[in-house]
Design a protein around this motif. Structure first.
Motif, PDB file in Angstrom:
ATOM      1  N   SER A 158       0.820  -1.209   0.000  1.00  0.00           N
ATOM      2  CA  SER A 158       0.000   0.000   0.000  1.00  0.00           C
ATOM      3  C   SER A 158       0.854   1.259   0.000  1.00  0.00           C
ATOM      4  O   SER A 158       0.328   2.364  -0.093  1.00  0.00           O
ATOM      5  N   TRP A 159       2.173   1.123   0.144  1.00  0.00           N
ATOM      6  CA  TRP A 159       3.073   2.264   0.098  1.00  0.00           C
ATOM      7  C   TRP A 159       3.885   2.232  -1.192  1.00  0.00           C
ATOM      8  O   TRP A 159       3.921   1.237  -1.902  1.00  0.00           O
ATOM      9  N   GLY A 160       4.562   3.333  -1.486  1.00  0.00           N
ATOM     10  CA  GLY A 160       5.296   3.444  -2.735  1.00  0.00           C
ATOM     11  C   GLY A 160       6.645   2.746  -2.697  1.00  0.00           C
ATOM     12  O   GLY A 160       7.284   2.644  -1.644  1.00  0.00           O
ATOM     13  N   TYR A 161       7.076   2.296  -3.861  1.00  0.00           N
ATOM     14  CA  TYR A 161       8.386   1.661  -3.989  1.00  0.00           C
ATOM     15  C   TYR A 161       9.475   2.728  -4.073  1.00  0.00           C
ATOM     16  O   TYR A 161       9.322   3.741  -4.745  1.00  0.00           O
ATOM     17  N   ARG A 162      10.585   2.472  -3.378  1.00  0.00           N
ATOM     18  CA  ARG A 162      11.726   3.381  -3.396  1.00  0.00           C
ATOM     19  C   ARG A 162      12.815   2.827  -4.307  1.00  0.00           C
ATOM     20  O   ARG A 162      12.806   1.656  -4.674  1.00  0.00           O
ATOM     21  N   GLU A 163      13.768   3.690  -4.623  1.00  0.00           N
ATOM     22  CA  GLU A 163      14.784   3.338  -5.610  1.00  0.00           C
ATOM     23  C   GLU A 163      15.665   2.164  -5.191  1.00  0.00           C
ATOM     24  O   GLU A 163      16.309   1.539  -6.043  1.00  0.00           O
ATOM     25  N   ASN A 164      15.708   1.849  -3.901  1.00  0.00           N
ATOM     26  CA  ASN A 164      16.547   0.737  -3.443  1.00  0.00           C
ATOM     27  C   ASN A 164      15.764  -0.573  -3.296  1.00  0.00           C
ATOM     28  O   ASN A 164      16.308  -1.553  -2.782  1.00  0.00           O
ATOM     29  N   GLU A 165      14.513  -0.604  -3.752  1.00  0.00           N
ATOM     30  CA  GLU A 165      13.729  -1.834  -3.688  1.00  0.00           C
ATOM     31  C   GLU A 165      14.180  -2.816  -4.773  1.00  0.00           C
ATOM     32  O   GLU A 165      14.840  -2.443  -5.744  1.00  0.00           O
ATOM     33  N   GLU A 166      13.771  -4.073  -4.611  1.00  0.00           N
ATOM     34  CA  GLU A 166      14.194  -5.133  -5.533  1.00  0.00           C
ATOM     35  C   GLU A 166      13.634  -4.909  -6.942  1.00  0.00           C
ATOM     36  O   GLU A 166      12.467  -4.554  -7.123  1.00  0.00           O
ATOM     37  N   ILE A 167      14.493  -5.127  -7.936  1.00  0.00           N
ATOM     38  CA  ILE A 167      14.127  -4.987  -9.346  1.00  0.00           C
ATOM     39  C   ILE A 167      13.817  -6.371  -9.913  1.00  0.00           C
ATOM     40  O   ILE A 167      14.668  -7.250  -9.929  1.00  0.00           O
ATOM     41  N   ASN A 168      12.592  -6.580 -10.384  1.00  0.00           N
ATOM     42  CA  ASN A 168      12.231  -7.865 -10.998  1.00  0.00           C
ATOM     43  C   ASN A 168      10.802  -7.795 -11.519  1.00  0.00           C
ATOM     44  O   ASN A 168       9.875  -8.307 -10.901  1.00  0.00           O
ATOM     45  N   GLY A 169      10.615  -7.178 -12.688  1.00  0.00           N
ATOM     46  CA  GLY A 169       9.288  -7.043 -13.269  1.00  0.00           C
ATOM     47  C   GLY A 169       8.675  -8.387 -13.618  1.00  0.00           C
ATOM     48  O   GLY A 169       9.378  -9.347 -13.942  1.00  0.00           O
ATOM     49  N   TYR A 170       7.353  -8.469 -13.600  1.00  0.00           N
ATOM     50  CA  TYR A 170       6.631  -9.735 -13.756  1.00  0.00           C
ATOM     51  C   TYR A 170       6.537 -10.173 -15.218  1.00  0.00           C
ATOM     52  O   TYR A 170       6.949 -11.270 -15.576  1.00  0.00           O
ATOM     53  N   ASP A 171       5.958  -9.339 -16.056  1.00  0.00           N
ATOM     54  CA  ASP A 171       5.682  -9.695 -17.450  1.00  0.00           C
ATOM     55  C   ASP A 171       6.894  -9.378 -18.331  1.00  0.00           C
ATOM     56  O   ASP A 171       7.835  -8.723 -17.879  1.00  0.00           O
ATOM     57  N   PRO A 172       6.908  -9.832 -19.591  1.00  0.00           N
ATOM     58  CA  PRO A 172       8.082  -9.594 -20.443  1.00  0.00           C
ATOM     59  C   PRO A 172       8.443  -8.116 -20.602  1.00  0.00           C
ATOM     60  O   PRO A 172       9.631  -7.768 -20.614  1.00  0.00           O
ATOM     61  N   TYR A 173       7.432  -7.240 -20.731  1.00  0.00           N
ATOM     62  CA  TYR A 173       7.756  -5.815 -20.833  1.00  0.00           C
ATOM     63  C   TYR A 173       8.440  -5.332 -19.558  1.00  0.00           C
ATOM     64  O   TYR A 173       9.534  -4.762 -19.588  1.00  0.00           O
ATOM     65  N   SER A 174       7.793  -5.527 -18.420  1.00  0.00           N
ATOM     66  CA  SER A 174       8.323  -5.044 -17.144  1.00  0.00           C
ATOM     67  C   SER A 174       9.687  -5.643 -16.846  1.00  0.00           C
ATOM     68  O   SER A 174      10.615  -4.952 -16.414  1.00  0.00           O
ATOM     69  N   ASN A 175       9.831  -6.941 -17.096  1.00  0.00           N
ATOM     70  CA  ASN A 175      11.094  -7.609 -16.818  1.00  0.00           C
ATOM     71  C   ASN A 175      12.194  -7.135 -17.749  1.00  0.00           C
ATOM     72  O   ASN A 175      13.350  -6.973 -17.330  1.00  0.00           O
ATOM     73  N   SER A 176      11.855  -6.887 -19.006  1.00  0.00           N
ATOM     74  CA  SER A 176      12.866  -6.387 -19.948  1.00  0.00           C
ATOM     75  C   SER A 176      13.369  -5.012 -19.539  1.00  0.00           C
ATOM     76  O   SER A 176      14.543  -4.684 -19.721  1.00  0.00           O
ATOM     77  N   LYS A 177      12.491  -4.202 -18.945  1.00  0.00           N
ATOM     78  CA  LYS A 177      12.922  -2.890 -18.452  1.00  0.00           C
ATOM     79  C   LYS A 177      13.735  -3.025 -17.166  1.00  0.00           C
ATOM     80  O   LYS A 177      14.643  -2.223 -16.912  1.00  0.00           O
ATOM     81  N   SER A 178      13.425  -4.050 -16.359  1.00  0.00           N
ATOM     82  CA  SER A 178      14.288  -4.351 -15.212  1.00  0.00           C
ATOM     83  C   SER A 178      15.688  -4.705 -15.701  1.00  0.00           C
ATOM     84  O   SER A 178      16.695  -4.259 -15.137  1.00  0.00           O
ATOM     85  N   CYS A 179      15.742  -5.518 -16.745  1.00  0.00           N
ATOM     86  CA  CYS A 179      17.044  -5.884 -17.331  1.00  0.00           C
ATOM     87  C   CYS A 179      17.760  -4.659 -17.888  1.00  0.00           C
ATOM     88  O   CYS A 179      18.988  -4.541 -17.767  1.00  0.00           O
ATOM     89  N   SER A 180      17.009  -3.750 -18.474  1.00  0.00           N
ATOM     90  CA  SER A 180      17.599  -2.516 -18.993  1.00  0.00           C
ATOM     91  C   SER A 180      18.253  -1.714 -17.870  1.00  0.00           C
ATOM     92  O   SER A 180      19.317  -1.101 -18.054  1.00  0.00           O
TER      93      SER A 180
END
Length: 380
Positions: A158-180
């Motif tokens: 219910s709170w916002g994600y900060r820049e030091n949170e874990e990077i790992n998008g779910y779907d191919p778009y989100s995950n590809s941007k995590s990889c970027s």
């Protein structure tokens, strides 16, 4: 008190290369940079081409903001694919940019399920190629990679994600941007490390924006374009998931932040880093609430102008692929670092979208309405 007093005057005479310049945010950015007197080079697919199996240019009946905005004659616009390293390097060699803002991407979640290979090729290897060009072009002093709020591992907090949170998008778009994001971090550490005296001096940042809305977005599978298309056809708006909460922001908010960040780190590399770029909590609303506001503004505007088309919507679940139920950013870092705050909230954003759409429907002066909204935004 801001640690960096940003003005668009910074860009007068600066050489800026924008990837993805023919897209929605890219076009608004080019219009803003041209107005500031920048020397702009763009590298992207043909306006409206999604790079997959459906081209959506004006030639096949779908509009292109880039063409409507009339920016091409004021800049160097190069049609190219960011997967083509050799071609892009030639463009860098000719342009010799000082600042590079990377926005080219396959940006649609549902399309990433249909074409995951293309999505990863574009969003991951495309980023590698852009960074290779930056590495091989000594004129570049500032690089900003634009990603998305969806790079985070979404735990439905219910709170916002900060820049030091874990990077790992779910779907191919989100995950590809995590990889970027990871690619950018690796290049920054390996080739532009401030601690290495022999490394190239180029400030590098990533900017993670929320859901962006504004006039001239004609993309498939986005809620505001869906609303506009329904009004054009005099149809009821279809809403697939009215209970998903998203951070909605007017297009000029992130564009302004990208330019502010690129300028700040150009002058002082200590500003470089990862930044969330999102709206205030009051602008984190459900899709249903957003469409309610659109209908309210649309109907009020056209009642005043004696138009017959009324806006309304219905909930139609199409059982599509996974979508996050709740996603919000914590933007404390960019606010504390730059003294920044959103210029407009969602109410003003929808008013500007209705204003732009009215101009478009009635064959008005699109460049003029864009310049008017940019001027009002910068004054805000």
């Amino acid at each position: 008190m801001s640690k960096y007093d940003f003005s668009m005057d910074f860009y007068k005479g600066k050489k800026v290369l924008v990837t993805g310049h023919t897209g929605f945010k890219g076009t608004w950015m080019c219009r803003m940079l041209i107005g500031a007197g920048a020397i702009v080079t763009g590298y992207a697919l043909e306006a409206g081409d999604n790079g997959m199996d459906e081209a959506c240019t004006t030639d096949c009946g779908k509009p292109s903001l880039f063409k409507l905005a009339d920016v091409e004659k004021y800049m160097t616009s190069v049609v190219g694919d960011i997967r083509d390293l050799a071609h892009m390097q030639k463009v860098f060699d000719e342009a010799q940019p000082e600042i590079v803002i990377h926005m080219a991407a396959q940006p649609i979640v549902r399309d990433s399920y249909k074409s995951p290979v293309y999505t990863y090729e574009t969003n991951v290897m495309g980023t590698v190629n852009v960074l290779e060009c930056v590495r091989n072009t000594k004129s570049v002093k500032s690089f900003v990679n634009v990603t998305t709020d969806k790079v985070y591992l979404n735990k439905e907090w219910s709170w916002g994600y900060r820049e030091n949170e874990e990077i790992n998008g779910y779907d191919p778009y989100s995950n590809s941007k995590s990889c970027s994001e990871l690619v950018t971090s690796s290049y920054k550490n390996s080739f532009f490390n401030e601690a290495d005296e022999n490394a190239r001096k180029c400030a590098i940042s990533t900017a993670r924006a929320g859901n962006v809305i504004g006039g001239g977005d004609f993309a498939n599978d986005r809620i505001i374009p869906d609303c506009v298309r329904s009004m054009e056809k005099a149809e009821e708006i279809i809403v697939r998931n009215p209970y998903s909460t998203r951070p909605f922001q007017f297009v000029l908010e992130p564009v302004y932040c990208y330019l502010m960040l690129a300028a700040a780190q150009y002058e002082d590399a200590s500003f470089a880093g990862n930044y969330n770029v999102g709206p205030d909590d009051c602008d984190c609303v459900t899709t249903g609430q957003l469409v309610d506001l659109f209908c309210e503004k649309w109907n009020g505007f056209y009642e005043e102008n004696d138009k017959a088309v009324r806006a309304s919507w219905k909930n139609v679940c199409d059982h599509g692929p996974h979508e996050a139920g709740f996603l919000k950013l914590d933007c404390s870092k960019i606010k504390a670092t730059f003294g920044w705050a959103p210029h407009w909230h969602i109410d003003e954003a929808i008013e500007k979208i209705v204003e732009w759409t009215d101009c478009y429907f009635n064959g008005g002066d699109i460049p003029a309405v864009m310049d008017k909204e940019i001027e009002e935004f910068l004054r805000a």
